[in-house]
Write a protein that holds these residues in place. Structure first.
Motif, PDB file in Angstrom:
ATOM      1  N   ALA A  80      30.791  59.548  40.073  1.00 50.68           N
ATOM      2  CA  ALA A  80      31.577  59.987  41.419  1.00 50.68           C
ATOM      3  C   ALA A  80      31.475  61.457  41.470  1.00 50.68           C
ATOM      4  N   LYS A  81      31.649  62.220  40.438  1.00 47.64           N
ATOM      5  CA  LYS A  81      31.586  63.790  40.690  1.00 47.64           C
ATOM      6  C   LYS A  81      30.208  63.903  40.960  1.00 47.64           C
ATOM      7  N   THR A  82      29.044  63.490  40.572  1.00 46.71           N
ATOM      8  CA  THR A  82      27.737  63.828  40.879  1.00 46.71           C
ATOM      9  C   THR A  82      27.447  63.343  42.372  1.00 46.71           C
ATOM     10  N   LEU A  83      28.119  62.293  42.775  1.00 45.26           N
ATOM     11  CA  LEU A  83      28.040  61.935  44.349  1.00 45.26           C
ATOM     12  C   LEU A  83      28.610  63.131  44.891  1.00 45.26           C
ATOM     13  N   GLY A  84      29.613  63.649  44.597  1.00 47.48           N
ATOM     14  CA  GLY A  84      30.232  64.695  45.423  1.00 47.48           C
ATOM     15  C   GLY A  84      29.471  65.800  45.607  1.00 47.48           C
ATOM     16  N   GLN A  85      28.754  66.164  44.433  1.00 51.12           N
ATOM     17  CA  GLN A  85      27.647  67.141  44.260  1.00 51.12           C
ATOM     18  C   GLN A  85      26.583  67.143  45.306  1.00 51.12           C
ATOM     19  N   GLU A  86      26.056  66.085  45.241  1.00 51.43           N
ATOM     20  CA  GLU A  86      25.045  65.698  46.083  1.00 51.43           C
ATOM     21  C   GLU A  86      25.216  65.561  47.448  1.00 51.43           C
ATOM     22  N   LEU A  87      26.497  65.147  47.965  1.00 47.10           N
ATOM     23  CA  LEU A  87      26.965  65.432  49.221  1.00 47.10           C
ATOM     24  C   LEU A  87      26.982  66.790  49.812  1.00 47.10           C
ATOM     25  N   GLU A  88      27.546  67.899  48.776  1.00 49.62           N
ATOM     26  CA  GLU A  88      27.520  69.156  48.928  1.00 49.62           C
ATOM     27  C   GLU A  88      26.168  69.700  49.211  1.00 49.62           C
ATOM     28  N   LEU A  89      25.321  69.492  48.194  1.00 53.28           N
ATOM     29  CA  LEU A  89      23.711  69.824  48.414  1.00 53.28           C
ATOM     30  C   LEU A  89      22.942  69.617  49.717  1.00 53.28           C
ATOM     31  N   VAL A  90      23.264  68.144  50.295  1.00 56.23           N
ATOM     32  CA  VAL A  90      22.703  67.926  51.492  1.00 56.23           C
ATOM     33  C   VAL A  90      23.192  68.432  52.408  1.00 56.23           C
ATOM     34  N   ALA A  91      24.470  68.868  52.410  1.00 58.13           N
ATOM     35  CA  ALA A  91      25.337  69.450  53.586  1.00 58.13           C
ATOM     36  C   ALA A  91      24.828  70.820  53.515  1.00 58.13           C
ATOM     37  N   ASP A  92      24.605  71.668  52.472  1.00 57.12           N
ATOM     38  CA  ASP A  92      24.343  73.043  52.563  1.00 57.12           C
ATOM     39  C   ASP A  92      22.725  73.081  52.962  1.00 57.12           C
ATOM     40  N   HIS A  93      21.843  72.052  53.044  1.00 60.37           N
ATOM     41  CA  HIS A  93      20.389  72.232  53.606  1.00 60.37           C
ATOM     42  C   HIS A  93      20.270  71.876  54.905  1.00 60.37           C
ATOM     43  N   LEU A  94      21.529  71.306  55.734  1.00 62.78           N
ATOM     44  CA  LEU A  94      21.685  71.156  57.101  1.00 62.78           C
ATOM     45  C   LEU A  94      21.782  72.361  57.724  1.00 62.78           C
ATOM     46  N   LYS A  95      20.765  72.396  58.502  1.00 58.09           N
ATOM     47  CA  LYS A  95      21.298  73.834  59.559  1.00 58.09           C
ATOM     48  C   LYS A  95      21.705  73.449  60.850  1.00 58.09           C
ATOM     49  N   THR A  96      21.361  72.567  61.552  1.00 54.47           N
ATOM     50  CA  THR A  96      22.105  72.322  62.876  1.00 54.47           C
ATOM     51  C   THR A  96      21.934  70.782  63.013  1.00 54.47           C
ATOM     52  N   PRO A  97      22.382  70.086  62.186  1.00 57.60           N
ATOM     53  CA  PRO A  97      22.545  68.544  62.045  1.00 57.60           C
ATOM     54  C   PRO A  97      23.439  67.863  63.243  1.00 57.60           C
ATOM     55  N   GLY A  98      22.770  66.584  63.648  1.00 51.74           N
ATOM     56  CA  GLY A  98      23.504  65.776  64.748  1.00 51.74           C
ATOM     57  C   GLY A  98      24.564  65.203  63.915  1.00 51.74           C
ATOM     58  N   GLN A  99      25.299  64.325  64.449  1.00 55.09           N
ATOM     59  CA  GLN A  99      26.552  63.534  64.085  1.00 55.09           C
ATOM     60  C   GLN A  99      25.930  62.206  63.155  1.00 55.09           C
ATOM     61  N   VAL A 100      26.674  62.073  62.251  1.00 51.16           N
ATOM     62  CA  VAL A 100      26.540  61.008  61.441  1.00 51.16           C
ATOM     63  C   VAL A 100      26.989  59.616  61.951  1.00 51.16           C
ATOM     64  N   ARG A 101      26.144  58.772  62.293  1.00 53.51           N
ATOM     65  CA  ARG A 101      26.791  57.522  62.827  1.00 53.51           C
ATOM     66  C   ARG A 101      26.683  56.278  62.129  1.00 53.51           C
ATOM     67  N   HIS A 102      26.255  56.499  60.746  1.00 57.87           N
ATOM     68  CA  HIS A 102      26.313  55.442  59.786  1.00 57.87           C
ATOM     69  C   HIS A 102      26.694  55.929  58.589  1.00 57.87           C
ATOM     70  N   ILE A 103      27.541  55.318  57.590  1.00 56.70           N
ATOM     71  CA  ILE A 103      27.718  55.490  56.291  1.00 56.70           C
ATOM     72  C   ILE A 103      27.711  54.283  55.712  1.00 56.70           C
TER      73      ILE A 103
END
Length: 303
Positions: A80-103
């Protein structure tokens, strides 16, 4: 029954639960390339997030997923801790992202993560990403581990669709595949989810399992219809013991022949259609009032 479906039921074809399908992934897609793809996304591009949890309490004999058994809490907390780190990494690499429509939470059994970890990760996604107001937030569940507390937690997280791995209701088939769960147990799981406010439910069923007969699979479909899920997936069992060693626990002599396998698929499909479900693609079915069926009827269904 269409010729296309008959051909599909008789052939070995790539699973398409992911897109691109698994054979198209290769080592040529490096971290730098992935980073560039993320950075190139614009506000016009809608996003989907998939969280894979590769853990189960035990391995079902038929399973073809990437998962492993654990009864310890430590690896779940660490993951779960690793998943949180991965979410932060992905978010950091998004410059002007659109909305998340599916999880979508898949596995394995993603609900094995501690409930507080599930809540924390869902909260992180709300902070790190722009979630669409009409987001579909789905999770795969093992009905043997759906407590009333978990159902409430899922609703608090914002989950609005759950998929339950039913496979088959026949006790003899269940013993043969190492997945024993009674009809009453599955019924209780669905009642807990609906009582908590999670009404959009999917059931996964399988044909081609050991000990299955036309009688047992038709009984499984009838019991499934009684529980009235909005969507039903009817998958063919893929016996690949050279890839998934635990499948060697299945007695190959008890598997249906190719002709019997096709007959099982046809019988299940016919009974689902007779019960009022609409066929969506090759192996999915939906009630006419389900959003997938409505989108298909309106020509708006997209992968």
């Amino acid at each position: 029954m269409t010729d296309t479906f008959s051909s599909y039921a008789m052939r070995n074809v790539p699973r398409y639960t992911s897109y691109p399908t698994a054979p198209h992934f290769n080592a040529g897609v490096t971290d730098a390339i992935y980073s560039d793809w993320l950075g190139a996304l614009s506000p016009r591009d809608s996003l989907s997030l998939y969280l894979h949890v590769p853990y189960c309490r035990e391995m079902c004999h038929y399973c073809g997923c990437y998962t492993k058994a654990t009864r310890q809490e430590a690896p779940l907390l660490s993951y779960a801790k690793t998943l949180g780190q991965e979410l932060e990494l992905v978010a950091d690499h998004l410059k002007t992202p659109g909305q998340v429509r599916h999880i979508h939470w898949g596995g394995g059994t993603p609900s094995l993560l501690p409930e507080q970890s599930l809540l924390d990760l869902a909260g992180m996604m709300r902070v790190l990403f722009d979630l669409s107001p009409d987001i579909e937030h789905a999770i795969e569940l093992d009905p043997r581990y759906v407590s009333a507390s978990l159902a409430e937690t899922l609703v608090t997280m914002g989950v609005n669709r759950a998929s339950l791995g039913v496979q088959d209701f026949d006790p003899t088939v269940q013993v043969a595949i190492g997945r024993v769960q009674s009809y009453d147990l599955v019924k209780t799981a669905t009642e807990r989810l609906r009582h908590a406010g999670l009404a959009a439910l999917n059931f996964d069923l399988m044909y081609g399992l050991p000990e299955q007969s036309l009688e047992t699979i038709r009984d499984t479909v009838a019991r499934t219809v009684e529980l009235n899920p909005g969507r039903i997936a009817l998958f063919g069992y893929a016996h690949v013991p050279w890839m998934k060693k635990h499948q060697r626990l299945i007695d190959e002599s008890r598997l249906p022949s190719a002709a019997e396998r096709l007959a099982l698929a046809e019988a299940a499909r016919a009974d689902l259609l007779s019960a009022g479900y609409l066929a969506i693609g090759l192996d999915h079915f939906a009630r006419p009032d389900d959003s997938m069926a409505i989108a298909e009827q309106q020509g708006e269904l997209r992968r």
